[in-house]
Design a protein around this motif. Structure first.
Motif, PDB file in Angstrom:
ATOM      1  N   GLN A 499       6.384  11.978  27.570  1.00 44.34           N
ATOM      2  CA  GLN A 499       7.681  12.476  27.158  1.00 44.34           C
ATOM      3  C   GLN A 499       7.668  11.612  25.917  1.00 44.34           C
ATOM      4  OE1 GLN A 499      10.978  11.678  29.599  1.00 44.34           O
ATOM      5  NE2 GLN A 499      12.472  12.253  27.772  1.00 44.34           N
ATOM      6  N   THR A 500       8.484  12.298  24.805  1.00 44.77           N
ATOM      7  CA  THR A 500       8.610  11.685  23.507  1.00 44.77           C
ATOM      8  C   THR A 500      10.133  11.849  23.232  1.00 44.77           C
ATOM      9  OG1 THR A 500       8.241  13.614  22.210  1.00 44.77           O
ATOM     10  CG2 THR A 500       6.085  12.163  22.483  1.00 44.77           C
ATOM     11  N   THR A 501      10.638  10.787  22.400  1.00 47.83           N
ATOM     12  CA  THR A 501      11.914  10.801  21.900  1.00 47.83           C
ATOM     13  C   THR A 501      12.197  10.187  20.513  1.00 47.83           C
ATOM     14  OG1 THR A 501      12.438   8.662  22.854  1.00 47.83           O
ATOM     15  CG2 THR A 501      12.901  10.430  24.235  1.00 47.83           C
ATOM     16  N   LEU A 502      12.899  10.866  19.816  1.00 50.84           N
ATOM     17  CA  LEU A 502      13.169  10.457  18.315  1.00 50.84           C
ATOM     18  C   LEU A 502      14.838  10.001  18.340  1.00 50.84           C
ATOM     19  CD1 LEU A 502      11.786  11.618  15.097  1.00 50.84           C
ATOM     20  CD2 LEU A 502      14.408  11.626  15.505  1.00 50.84           C
ATOM     21  N   LYS A 503      15.156   8.774  17.636  1.00 55.30           N
ATOM     22  CA  LYS A 503      16.471   8.458  17.688  1.00 55.30           C
ATOM     23  C   LYS A 503      16.767   7.903  16.155  1.00 55.30           C
ATOM     24  CE  LYS A 503      16.974   6.583  22.259  1.00 55.30           C
ATOM     25  NZ  LYS A 503      17.410   5.430  23.098  1.00 55.30           N
ATOM     26  N   GLN A 504      17.924   8.266  15.706  1.00 58.04           N
ATOM     27  CA  GLN A 504      18.117   8.065  14.240  1.00 58.04           C
ATOM     28  C   GLN A 504      19.988   7.749  14.583  1.00 58.04           C
ATOM     29  OE1 GLN A 504      16.975  11.765  12.376  1.00 58.04           O
ATOM     30  NE2 GLN A 504      16.277  10.396  10.655  1.00 58.04           N
ATOM     31  N   SER A 505      20.110   6.673  13.983  1.00 60.13           N
ATOM     32  CA  SER A 505      21.620   6.124  13.890  1.00 60.13           C
ATOM     33  C   SER A 505      22.035   6.853  12.251  1.00 60.13           C
ATOM     34  CB  SER A 505      21.708   4.644  13.794  1.00 60.13           C
ATOM     35  OG  SER A 505      21.162   4.064  12.726  1.00 60.13           O
ATOM     36  N   ILE A 506      23.381   6.667  12.167  1.00 58.12           N
ATOM     37  CA  ILE A 506      23.747   7.308  10.805  1.00 58.12           C
ATOM     38  C   ILE A 506      23.102   6.633   9.759  1.00 58.12           C
ATOM     39  CG2 ILE A 506      25.627   7.512   9.500  1.00 58.12           C
ATOM     40  CD1 ILE A 506      27.551   7.910  12.137  1.00 58.12           C
ATOM     41  N   MET A 507      23.190   5.192   9.967  1.00 61.26           N
ATOM     42  CA  MET A 507      22.550   4.631   8.590  1.00 61.26           C
ATOM     43  C   MET A 507      21.021   5.000   8.506  1.00 61.26           C
ATOM     44  SD  MET A 507      25.035   3.123   7.336  1.00 61.26           S
ATOM     45  CE  MET A 507      24.171   1.946   6.205  1.00 61.26           C
ATOM     46  N   MET A 508      20.446   5.184   9.672  1.00 60.18           N
ATOM     47  CA  MET A 508      19.099   5.570   9.534  1.00 60.18           C
ATOM     48  C   MET A 508      18.809   6.880   8.873  1.00 60.18           C
ATOM     49  SD  MET A 508      17.418   3.696  13.251  1.00 60.18           S
ATOM     50  CE  MET A 508      15.575   4.143  12.784  1.00 60.18           C
ATOM     51  N   GLU A 509      19.505   7.652   9.333  1.00 64.82           N
ATOM     52  CA  GLU A 509      19.468   9.154   8.807  1.00 64.82           C
ATOM     53  C   GLU A 509      19.714   9.131   7.266  1.00 64.82           C
ATOM     54  OE1 GLU A 509      21.133  13.624  10.122  1.00 64.82           O
ATOM     55  OE2 GLU A 509      22.004  11.748  11.044  1.00 64.82           O
ATOM     56  N   LYS A 510      20.576   8.565   6.868  1.00 61.52           N
ATOM     57  CA  LYS A 510      20.491   8.299   5.402  1.00 61.52           C
ATOM     58  C   LYS A 510      19.500   7.902   4.582  1.00 61.52           C
ATOM     59  CE  LYS A 510      25.960   7.854   5.575  1.00 61.52           C
ATOM     60  NZ  LYS A 510      27.114   6.978   5.147  1.00 61.52           N
ATOM     61  N   SER A 511      18.712   6.883   5.285  1.00 60.51           N
ATOM     62  CA  SER A 511      17.699   6.261   4.765  1.00 60.51           C
ATOM     63  C   SER A 511      16.659   7.020   4.773  1.00 60.51           C
ATOM     64  CB  SER A 511      17.655   4.738   5.156  1.00 60.51           C
ATOM     65  OG  SER A 511      18.742   3.974   4.926  1.00 60.51           O
ATOM     66  N   GLN A 512      16.579   8.278   5.685  1.00 56.31           N
ATOM     67  CA  GLN A 512      15.555   8.940   6.111  1.00 56.31           C
ATOM     68  C   GLN A 512      14.452   8.138   6.989  1.00 56.31           C
ATOM     69  OE1 GLN A 512      14.696  12.436   4.896  1.00 56.31           O
ATOM     70  NE2 GLN A 512      16.896  12.154   4.739  1.00 56.31           N
ATOM     71  N   LEU A 513      14.883   7.248   7.777  1.00 63.57           N
ATOM     72  CA  LEU A 513      14.313   6.615   8.841  1.00 63.57           C
ATOM     73  C   LEU A 513      14.574   7.370  10.451  1.00 63.57           C
ATOM     74  CD1 LEU A 513      15.252   3.177   7.582  1.00 63.57           C
ATOM     75  CD2 LEU A 513      12.837   4.466   6.988  1.00 63.57           C
ATOM     76  N   ALA A 514      13.547   6.909  11.322  1.00 63.79           N
ATOM     77  CA  ALA A 514      13.557   7.070  12.699  1.00 63.79           C
ATOM     78  C   ALA A 514      12.838   6.264  13.372  1.00 63.79           C
ATOM     79  CB  ALA A 514      13.207   8.537  12.884  1.00 63.79           C
ATOM     80  N   THR A 515      13.305   5.944  14.784  1.00 65.75           N
ATOM     81  CA  THR A 515      12.755   5.378  15.657  1.00 65.75           C
ATOM     82  C   THR A 515      12.098   6.350  16.776  1.00 65.75           C
ATOM     83  OG1 THR A 515      13.905   3.424  15.640  1.00 65.75           O
ATOM     84  CG2 THR A 515      12.990   3.772  17.756  1.00 65.75           C
ATOM     85  N   THR A 516      10.578   6.055  17.280  1.00 65.16           N
ATOM     86  CA  THR A 516      10.041   6.963  18.210  1.00 65.16           C
ATOM     87  C   THR A 516       9.897   6.166  19.515  1.00 65.16           C
ATOM     88  OG1 THR A 516       7.915   6.343  17.236  1.00 65.16           O
ATOM     89  CG2 THR A 516       8.951   8.198  16.327  1.00 65.16           C
ATOM     90  N   ARG A 517       9.864   6.800  20.345  1.00 63.58           N
ATOM     91  CA  ARG A 517       9.446   6.428  21.901  1.00 63.58           C
ATOM     92  C   ARG A 517       8.431   7.320  22.285  1.00 63.58           C
ATOM     93  NH1 ARG A 517      13.487   6.214  25.518  1.00 63.58           N
ATOM     94  NH2 ARG A 517      13.093   4.239  26.434  1.00 63.58           N
ATOM     95  N   PHE A 518       7.426   6.482  23.085  1.00 59.34           N
ATOM     96  CA  PHE A 518       6.396   7.242  23.879  1.00 59.34           C
ATOM     97  C   PHE A 518       6.447   6.793  25.193  1.00 59.34           C
ATOM     98  CE2 PHE A 518       4.973   7.116  19.458  1.00 59.34           C
ATOM     99  CZ  PHE A 518       4.515   8.117  19.192  1.00 59.34           C
ATOM    100  N   ILE A 519       6.754   7.738  26.011  1.00 61.28           N
ATOM    101  CA  ILE A 519       6.995   7.398  27.503  1.00 61.28           C
ATOM    102  C   ILE A 519       5.649   7.732  28.305  1.00 61.28           C
ATOM    103  CG2 ILE A 519       8.370   7.681  29.560  1.00 61.28           C
ATOM    104  CD1 ILE A 519      10.833   8.565  27.806  1.00 61.28           C
ATOM    105  N   LEU A 520       4.960   6.687  28.897  1.00 58.54           N
ATOM    106  CA  LEU A 520       3.836   7.045  29.728  1.00 58.54           C
ATOM    107  C   LEU A 520       4.105   6.558  31.015  1.00 58.54           C
ATOM    108  CD1 LEU A 520       2.783   5.765  26.845  1.00 58.54           C
ATOM    109  CD2 LEU A 520       0.770   6.320  27.799  1.00 58.54           C
ATOM    110  N   ALA A 521       3.110   6.785  32.036  1.00 58.28           N
ATOM    111  CA  ALA A 521       3.500   6.475  33.686  1.00 58.28           C
ATOM    112  C   ALA A 521       3.410   4.921  33.298  1.00 58.28           C
ATOM    113  CB  ALA A 521       2.368   6.964  34.247  1.00 58.28           C
ATOM    114  N   ALA A 522       2.947   4.355  32.721  1.00 57.01           N
ATOM    115  CA  ALA A 522       2.920   2.803  32.724  1.00 57.01           C
ATOM    116  C   ALA A 522       4.212   2.078  31.889  1.00 57.01           C
ATOM    117  CB  ALA A 522       1.624   2.211  31.954  1.00 57.01           C
ATOM    118  N   GLY A 523       4.824   3.061  31.275  1.00 63.53           N
ATOM    119  CA  GLY A 523       6.140   2.317  30.616  1.00 63.53           C
ATOM    120  C   GLY A 523       6.200   2.956  29.454  1.00 63.53           C
ATOM    121  N   VAL A 524       6.991   2.506  28.221  1.00 62.94           N
ATOM    122  CA  VAL A 524       7.719   3.060  27.179  1.00 62.94           C
ATOM    123  C   VAL A 524       7.163   2.032  26.164  1.00 62.94           C
ATOM    124  CG1 VAL A 524       9.571   3.457  25.796  1.00 62.94           C
ATOM    125  CG2 VAL A 524       9.537   3.669  28.399  1.00 62.94           C
ATOM    126  N   ILE A 525       6.442   2.767  24.809  1.00 65.68           N
ATOM    127  CA  ILE A 525       6.320   2.090  23.727  1.00 65.68           C
ATOM    128  C   ILE A 525       7.206   2.593  22.653  1.00 65.68           C
ATOM    129  CG2 ILE A 525       4.492   1.929  22.124  1.00 65.68           C
ATOM    130  CD1 ILE A 525       3.777   0.579  24.760  1.00 65.68           C
TER     131      ILE A 525
END
Length: 554
Positions: A499-525
């Motif tokens: 599974q993958t997720t992408l997160k953006q706060s209001i400030m990050m969206e204005k700065s064209q930034l994002a945080t990604t999360r990769f979910i594996l069976a061993a945990g989250v990166i």
């Protein structure tokens, strides 16, 4: 001795009589009993009475695990208990009685049976449980031999199912030869399921067991990949940060420990209070005393860490049989952990600052259901970790597992400097300004000056965190680098991502930034503060490969 006959079905054909007799003889050799081939799988088996000792030790371990909850009561009642030592007597008698009854009842109500490549477990005194676990579902097998089992030739067999984050089945006090043969049969079921027809399921379990034992012996020889010497384990104990965990756990007892040490030193004419009295000693003398005591404490704690490292990893070997990796280690309790390559989710290469000075690496193979973070001895015993190896040895093992990886040559892309802006400009500096202004307003100048050092240190850690954090990818893998003073590297195949997720706060969206999360069976990166375009490209690349790949994640 438990009745552990491995017959699965009656032998029907006359021309198979000789083979059946051989298999029956091999099975009886494992179990120590010669019985009929009929109806054995319908009989529930009990463990050897030595299992009572295992259940008793488990009770004691659980009791120590609850000490953190009863520590405040012990600290409060310590004085009353020392003044009235007879208060211990009823408590000790009660605990020993509960221990004995619990161990005997758990042994009495624990039963298992084997039938048609399935293991069934009935257990529980007040809360009954019935577990039915087909061999085909078992993904990880571990053999454990506490010292009292090593002396008697018994072992504990632990079985984990696909994707589980905790053990499913643990069978205590099996004869060692039988436990090893059963382990081989369980692991062979995966190859049998993938490469053979289901017709073999109709064979007696004893027959398939002996057949697979022969195949594994003749076709797949065990190859030794790595060993660890006592010197390596001492280095691991020195560089390990478990001493800080010990310090944190010991914090509630510091006052009592200080009182005890002060009393003992007073018997030898040493007065700690007088040694640290600024009215009779200069700042330099007090500082030297404090530094000396600190070094002595660190030396004692390091000795404990070295002892723990040697006890956990003594006799360490990492070997390979076919697509299975086997880790064996343990001074008093011998552990054997087996991992199939298909179950491997990622590799982690960890270096603390002292590891970097000594040029050593701790290499971890993270499996399905494993926890990425955990420093307990039990956690270390249940995973495949290679402690304190050289960079060359680490590279060799990584290439053995993932031949197509480029971890040693890939160029990492740093995360955005907005990470520094958020944690330094928006969080740390306003907090520092508020504390300083408050202390200066109340004329607490010395305290205000003393706060400069910890704030500067926190700022340094934030900068190092940003500096270490980076990411990269190629056709097959995603690589992540992070740390503070030390550095950790994560490498995982793209098709393993669930599974993958992408997160953006209001400030990050204005700065064209994002945080990604990769979910594996061993945990989250997590990779924070990527450019928005880079984040979408990385996630799209991952999802396309996961969808198009025909490889299984386990």
């Amino acid at each position: 001795m438990p009745n552990t006959k491995l017959s699965g079905n009656d032998v029907a054909n006359t021309h198979e009589e000789t083979t059946s007799e051989v298999n029956a003889h091999e099975s009886s050799h494992l179990t120590g009993s010669h019985q009929n081939n009929q109806a054995q799988t319908k009989q529930w088996q009990r463990l050897s009475p030595i299992a009572i000792l295992f259940f008793a030790m488990s009770f004691i371990q659980g009791l120590f695990g609850q000490l953190i909850y009863i520590a405040p009561a012990l600290i409060i009642g310590y004085k009353q208990i020392t003044e009235n030592p007879t208060l211990w007597l009823p408590i000790v008698i009660t605990l020993l009685t509960v221990l004995a009854i619990s161990a005997v009842l758990k042994f009495y109500y624990f039963q298992y049976r084997l039938s048609k490549n399935t293991i069934e477990i009935r257990a529980g005194v007040f809360k009954k449980s019935h577990t039915n676990l087909p061999f085909s579902r078992i993904q990880n097998v571990k053999l454990e031999q506490p010292i009292y089992y090593r002396l008697t030739g018994y072992a504990c067999l632990q079985l984990d199912t696909a994707g589980s984050s905790k053990q499913e089945v643990k069978i205590a006090a099996l004869p060692l030869a039988f436990a090893e043969a059963l382990k081989k049969e369980i692991l062979a079921q995966h190859e049998k399921h993938n490469n053979e027809d289901c017709s073999d399921d109709k064979k007696p379990l004893a027959s398939t067991l002996s057949t697979h034992d022969t195949n594994l012996t003749s076709a797949q020889q065990e190859t030794l990949l790595n060993t660890r010497s006592v010197k390596d384990l001492i280095i691991h104990g020195v560089t390990s940060n478990r001493i800080w965990i010990f310090l944190g756990a010991s914090a509630p007892f510091f006052d009592n420990a200080y009182a005890f040490i002060n009393e003992k030193l007073s018997n030898y004419g040493i007065n700690l209070a007088a040694a640290f009295d600024l009215n009779t000693h200069s700042w330099l003398e007090v500082g030297l005393y404090a530094l000396t005591i600190t070094f002595l404490m660190m030396f004692a704690l390091t000795l404990f860490s070295i002892l723990g490292s040697v006890m956990t990893f003594y006799g360490y070997t990492l070997s390979k049989v076919g697509d299975k990796y086997i880790r064996r280690s343990g001074l008093f309790t011998k552990h054997e952990v087996t991992m199939r390559l298909s179950r491997l989710q990622m590799i982690i290469q960890k270096q603390d600052w002292l590891d970097m000075v000594l040029k050593r690496i701790n290499l971890k193979f993270e499996q399905s259901g494993a926890k990425l973070y955990g420093a307990s001895t039990q956690a270390l015993n249940n995973k495949i970790m290679v402690p304190s190896i050289t960079p060359e040895q680490s590279l060799q093992l990584i290439n053995e597992v993932y031949p197509e990886n480029n971890l040693s040559t890939v160029n990492f892309t740093a995360i955005s400097k907005h990470f520094l802006v958020r944690y330094l400009a928006y969080m740390l500096l306003p907090l520092f300004a508020f504390c300083q202004s408050t202390l200066l307003y109340t004329a607490q100048y010395e305290l205000a000056a003393s706060l400069i050092v910890p704030f500067v240190f926190i700022g340094f850690l934030i900068v190092m965190r940003w500096y270490r954090w980076g990411y990269a990818s190629d056709e097959h893998f995603i690589y992540v680098r992070k740390g503070y003073v030390g550095v950790d590297y994560y490498c995982f195949p793209i098709y393993k991502v669930q599974q993958t997720t992408l997160k953006q706060s209001i400030m990050m969206e204005k700065s064209q930034l994002a945080t990604t999360r990769f979910i594996l069976a061993a945990g989250v990166i997590t990779i924070p503060y990527l450019s928005q375009n880079a984040a979408y490209q990385l996630l799209n690349k991952t999802l396309i490969q996961v969808e198009s790949s025909d490889k299984s994640w386990m």
